[in-house]
Scaffold this motif. Structure first.
Motif, PDB file in Angstrom:
ATOM      1  N   ALA A  63      -1.488  -0.215   0.082  1.00  0.00           N
ATOM      2  CA  ALA A  63      -1.326  -0.917   1.362  1.00  0.00           C
ATOM      3  C   ALA A  63       0.076  -1.505   1.419  1.00  0.00           C
ATOM      4  N   THR A  64       0.475  -1.884   2.621  1.00  0.00           N
ATOM      5  CA  THR A  64       1.676  -2.707   2.749  1.00  0.00           C
ATOM      6  C   THR A  64       1.411  -3.756   3.811  1.00  0.00           C
ATOM      7  N   THR A  65       2.300  -4.742   3.919  1.00  0.00           N
ATOM      8  CA  THR A  65       2.079  -5.820   4.878  1.00  0.00           C
ATOM      9  C   THR A  65       1.978  -5.261   6.292  1.00  0.00           C
ATOM     10  N   GLY A  66       0.901  -5.623   6.993  1.00  0.00           N
ATOM     11  CA  GLY A  66       0.736  -5.227   8.391  1.00  0.00           C
ATOM     12  C   GLY A  66       0.131  -6.390   9.163  1.00  0.00           C
ATOM     13  N   GLY A  67      -0.293  -6.146  10.386  1.00  0.00           N
ATOM     14  CA  GLY A  67      -0.813  -7.229  11.221  1.00  0.00           C
ATOM     15  C   GLY A  67      -2.267  -7.545  10.941  1.00  0.00           C
ATOM     16  N   VAL A  68      -2.726  -8.680  11.456  1.00  0.00           N
ATOM     17  CA  VAL A  68      -4.094  -9.142  11.187  1.00  0.00           C
ATOM     18  C   VAL A  68      -5.113  -8.585  12.182  1.00  0.00           C
ATOM     19  N   VAL A  69      -4.640  -7.808  13.164  1.00  0.00           N
ATOM     20  CA  VAL A  69      -5.542  -7.138  14.110  1.00  0.00           C
ATOM     21  C   VAL A  69      -5.226  -5.643  14.034  1.00  0.00           C
ATOM     22  N   SER A  70      -6.245  -4.799  13.923  1.00  0.00           N
ATOM     23  CA  SER A  70      -5.975  -3.397  13.591  1.00  0.00           C
ATOM     24  C   SER A  70      -5.398  -2.594  14.750  1.00  0.00           C
ATOM     25  N   THR A  71      -5.525  -3.102  15.983  1.00  0.00           N
ATOM     26  CA  THR A  71      -5.071  -2.327  17.138  1.00  0.00           C
ATOM     27  C   THR A  71      -3.586  -2.533  17.456  1.00  0.00           C
ATOM     28  N   TYR A  97      -1.478 -10.490   5.905  1.00  0.00           N
ATOM     29  CA  TYR A  97      -2.137 -11.032   4.720  1.00  0.00           C
ATOM     30  C   TYR A  97      -1.398 -10.748   3.412  1.00  0.00           C
ATOM     31  N   LEU A  98      -0.490  -9.761   3.416  1.00  0.00           N
ATOM     32  CA  LEU A  98       0.225  -9.442   2.166  1.00  0.00           C
ATOM     33  C   LEU A  98       1.624 -10.060   2.129  1.00  0.00           C
ATOM     34  N   THR A  99       1.930 -10.873   3.135  1.00  0.00           N
ATOM     35  CA  THR A  99       3.300 -11.373   3.276  1.00  0.00           C
ATOM     36  C   THR A  99       3.804 -12.136   2.047  1.00  0.00           C
ATOM     37  N   ARG A 100       2.949 -12.973   1.448  1.00  0.00           N
ATOM     38  CA  ARG A 100       3.446 -13.791   0.327  1.00  0.00           C
ATOM     39  C   ARG A 100       3.657 -12.936  -0.932  1.00  0.00           C
ATOM     40  N   SER A 101       2.921 -11.839  -1.042  1.00  0.00           N
ATOM     41  CA  SER A 101       3.090 -10.995  -2.237  1.00  0.00           C
ATOM     42  C   SER A 101       4.039  -9.827  -2.001  1.00  0.00           C
ATOM     43  N   GLU A 120       9.175   5.120   7.217  1.00  0.00           N
ATOM     44  CA  GLU A 120       8.748   5.325   5.833  1.00  0.00           C
ATOM     45  C   GLU A 120       8.673   3.956   5.154  1.00  0.00           C
ATOM     46  N   PHE A 121       7.502   3.669   4.579  1.00  0.00           N
ATOM     47  CA  PHE A 121       7.279   2.370   3.940  1.00  0.00           C
ATOM     48  C   PHE A 121       6.994   2.549   2.457  1.00  0.00           C
ATOM     49  N   GLY A 122       7.336   1.537   1.673  1.00  0.00           N
ATOM     50  CA  GLY A 122       6.865   1.425   0.296  1.00  0.00           C
ATOM     51  C   GLY A 122       5.471   0.801   0.310  1.00  0.00           C
ATOM     52  N   LEU A 123       4.637   1.181  -0.665  1.00  0.00           N
ATOM     53  CA  LEU A 123       3.250   0.704  -0.710  1.00  0.00           C
ATOM     54  C   LEU A 123       2.961  -0.042  -2.012  1.00  0.00           C
ATOM     55  N   HIS A 124       1.883  -0.804  -1.993  1.00  0.00           N
ATOM     56  CA  HIS A 124       1.474  -1.613  -3.148  1.00  0.00           C
ATOM     57  C   HIS A 124       0.014  -1.323  -3.463  1.00  0.00           C
ATOM     58  N   GLY A 125      -0.353  -1.526  -4.700  1.00  0.00           N
ATOM     59  CA  GLY A 125      -1.744  -1.312  -5.095  1.00  0.00           C
ATOM     60  C   GLY A 125      -2.642  -2.426  -4.566  1.00  0.00           C
ATOM     61  N   VAL A 126      -3.393  -2.144  -3.511  1.00  0.00           N
ATOM     62  CA  VAL A 126      -4.350  -3.114  -2.938  1.00  0.00           C
ATOM     63  C   VAL A 126      -5.581  -2.321  -2.524  1.00  0.00           C
ATOM     64  N   ASP A 181       3.238 -23.341  -3.724  1.00  0.00           N
ATOM     65  CA  ASP A 181       3.369 -22.658  -5.021  1.00  0.00           C
ATOM     66  C   ASP A 181       2.116 -21.882  -5.415  1.00  0.00           C
ATOM     67  N   ALA A 182       1.192 -21.695  -4.526  1.00  0.00           N
ATOM     68  CA  ALA A 182      -0.059 -20.992  -4.867  1.00  0.00           C
ATOM     69  C   ALA A 182       0.285 -19.575  -5.329  1.00  0.00           C
ATOM     70  N   PRO A 183      -0.587 -18.938  -6.128  1.00  0.00           N
ATOM     71  CA  PRO A 183      -0.320 -17.554  -6.530  1.00  0.00           C
ATOM     72  C   PRO A 183      -0.034 -16.684  -5.305  1.00  0.00           C
ATOM     73  N   ARG A 184       0.913 -15.768  -5.478  1.00  0.00           N
ATOM     74  CA  ARG A 184       1.374 -15.001  -4.307  1.00  0.00           C
ATOM     75  C   ARG A 184       0.330 -14.041  -3.745  1.00  0.00           C
ATOM     76  N   GLN A 185      -0.652 -13.702  -4.560  1.00  0.00           N
ATOM     77  CA  GLN A 185      -1.687 -12.798  -4.017  1.00  0.00           C
ATOM     78  C   GLN A 185      -2.621 -13.545  -3.068  1.00  0.00           C
ATOM     79  N   LEU A 186      -2.384 -14.847  -2.903  1.00  0.00           N
ATOM     80  CA  LEU A 186      -3.209 -15.608  -1.955  1.00  0.00           C
ATOM     81  C   LEU A 186      -2.461 -15.759  -0.639  1.00  0.00           C
ATOM     82  N   TYR A 187      -3.145 -15.423   0.459  1.00  0.00           N
ATOM     83  CA  TYR A 187      -2.603 -15.708   1.783  1.00  0.00           C
ATOM     84  C   TYR A 187      -3.599 -16.580   2.520  1.00  0.00           C
ATOM     85  N   VAL A 188      -3.087 -17.582   3.220  1.00  0.00           N
ATOM     86  CA  VAL A 188      -3.958 -18.499   3.950  1.00  0.00           C
ATOM     87  C   VAL A 188      -3.321 -18.795   5.300  1.00  0.00           C
TER      88      VAL A 188
END
Ligand SMILES: Cc1cc2nc3c(=O)[nH]c(=O)nc-3n(C[C@H](O)[C@H](O)[C@H](O)COP(=O)(O)OP(=O)(O)OC[C@H]3O[C@@H](n4cnc5c(N)ncnc54)[C@H](O)[C@@H]3O)c2cc1C
Length: 458
Positions: free
Chosen positions: A125-133, A147-151, A200-206, A234-241
């Motif tokens: 996956a890579t960082t995208g929007g919170v609504v799929s449309t 949701y992936l912005t911090r990581s 063309e985007f780079g992807l991450h393991g999610v 300073d929360a772990p970067r895999q956390l998005y809130v």
């Protein structure tokens, strides 16, 4: 367009050319925001790069400005314009994932739903929007918060290369090696420079994640906002809130007698080890008593479509946006004065963190000019009934007026309404002057003007 020009263009494209008088015209000119009612001169529903080139050249020959449509989600309705040639990429949805290099090539008409569907099959996956449309195109070119912005940074931080049709109809590729100035400008400068036909985007393991909302009483919201602000620093970067105001829809996880009540909410997404989720979420859960929550393990695309049903196409939209640092007492007070008055279930205010990986990138490395901010805040007025426009627009404006003195000047270009164009320089921020230079080089006649338009402040 003249009859001859229409016939010529029709002969050059594989997609549909829809002009006024055509039975398909009213449907083809619609965009996501139901408030927008514009009549273009022509709409080309492109099927490939050749169609895009033909449409741009025909527009130039007829002296028409070009309106580019990706997913059509722009709140000011930039994907349609009176008297313009609309280049609609909605049918260009080709995607190819390369799991070996962890990259993906996606055409300009893909939505985040299309994109996540394709990449999730590979656990990527890579960082995208919170609504799929929402479209990948407009969202990425303006920034891209999700949701992936911090990581993983903004969507644009993951852009590796872009294919672009320029204002003269020529085709170029822009990346770190070729057309570097254009590549820089595309990452934050919006649709000002040309039509991006392929990303063309780079992807991450999610793959599977732990995500969902927790609801708190309105009177506890100041405590919750402060706890969120402290923890997310300073929360772990895999956390998005995201902090949000939300009128409770009639969902099973919310007590029935609370349906329709307003809550302060935290929407969380944890992409780390699922076994650690409870520990990571504990500081948020203990901020105040949780009234209702629905947090669990799910495939990553599920959280990105969780809000879809609430936001169908055709609602009325009026939004305002701000960037800011920490949530001071004064700012929280301003939120408390207006947030709990949200008029309808679809409307909301979201505070999106843009720290973590976003701050790893040098402030001038891309055209996104507000990297030093901690948050991007949006007051999103969305409602079904056009007779309620005045009340809903007033809520957004009053709310924005209250938070503006405690925020940076300018807002995220993808979260703004059309009446925010008079502060275009502030909206782009520190990169504006260089953006003007690149705009002057690639689109001196401002053919691509239906956007947060860089030429306006030139
Ligand atoms: C319900 C909703 C949810 C959203 N959620 C998020 C979110 O989570 N994160 C976030 O960052 N933003 C979000 N946004 C804002 C979103 O980023 C912008 O609305 C964005 O412009 C949408 O892109 P699009 O392609 O769908 O829009 P369009 O209306 O098609 O285009 C928007 C702008 O981009 C230009 N453009 C579009 N396609 C191309 C292309 N192929 N080449 C060149 N220029 C192009 C257009 O000309 C226009 O100026 C959301 C918006 C909505 C309405």
């Amino acid at each position: 367009m003249g009859e001859v020009a229409v016939q010529q263009l029709q002969g050059q494209v594989r997609g549909d050319l829809v002009v006024p008088g055509d039975a398909r015209f009213d449907e083809a000119r619609k965009v996501y925001n139901g408030m927008i009612d514009r009549r273009p001169a022509a709409i080309v529903r492109c099927t490939g790069v050749t169609d895009v080139i033909a449409a741009v050249k025909a527009a130039r020959a007829s002296g028409l400005p070009v309106s580019v449509r990706g997913g059509g989600h722009s709140v000011p309705g930039f994907g349609t314009a009176d008297g313009a040639m609309v280049v609609d990429l909605g049918r260009m949805k080709g995607i190819r994932v390369d799991p070996t290099t962890k990259t993906v090539r996606a055409e300009g008409g893909c939505t985040w739903g299309d994109f996540n569907h394709a990449t999730h099959a590979f656990g990527l996956a890579t960082t995208g929007g919170v609504v799929s449309t929402t479209g990948i195109a407009g969202l990425t070119l303006g920034g891209g918060i999700g949701y992936l912005t911090r990581s993983a940074g903004l969507a644009l931080d993951n852009l590796v290369s872009a294919d672009v049709v320029l204002a003269d109809g020529s085709f170029v590729t822009a990346n770190k090696d070729v057309n570097r100035d254009l590549f820089w400008a595309l990452r934050g400068g919006g649709g000002n420079f040309g039509v991006v036909t392929n990303f063309e985007f780079g992807l991450h393991g999610v793959k599977d994640i732990v995500a969902g909302p927790m609801f708190f009483e309105v009177e506890d919201a100041p405590k919750v906002m402060h706890a969120f602000d402290r923890y997310i620093t300073d929360a772990p970067r895999q956390l998005y809130v995201v902090f949000a105001w939300q009128i409770a829809p009639p969902l099973p996880f919310i007590p029935e007698d609370r349906h329709g009540d307003t809550f302060g909410a935290l929407i969380v997404c944890w992409t780390g080890n699922p076994e650690q989720a409870d520990k990571v979420l504990a500081p948020l859960r203990s901020a105040a008593p949780v009234v209702a929550e629905s947090i669990g393990r799910m495939p990553y695309p599920a959280i990105n479509s969780a809000f879809d049903a609430l936001y169908p196409s055709g609602l009325q939209h009026y939004w305002k946006a701000a960037f800011g640092g920490g949530l001071t007492d004064e700012l929280v007070e301003a939120h408390m004065a207006h947030g709990p008055k949200i008029p309808v279930v679809q409307s909301t205010m979201h505070i999106y963190p843009i720290n973590g990986a976003v701050h790893d990138v040098a402030p001038d490395a891309t055209a996104f000019g507000h990297r030093d901010a901690k948050y991007a805040t949006v007051i999103a007025g969305m409602w079904p009934d056009p007779t309620q426009n005045d009340a809903n627009i007033r809520w957004v404006r009053d709310y924005y007026k209250a938070i503006a003195p405690h925020s940076e000047e300018g807002g995220y270009i993808n979260f703004l309404a059309g009446d925010d164009m008079d502060r275009v320089r502030a909206n782009y921020g520190r990169t504006y002057d260089r953006l003007v230079e690149v705009k002057t080089k690639y689109d001196p006649e401002n053919v691509f003007r239906f956007n947060q338009n860089i030429a306006l402040g030139r």
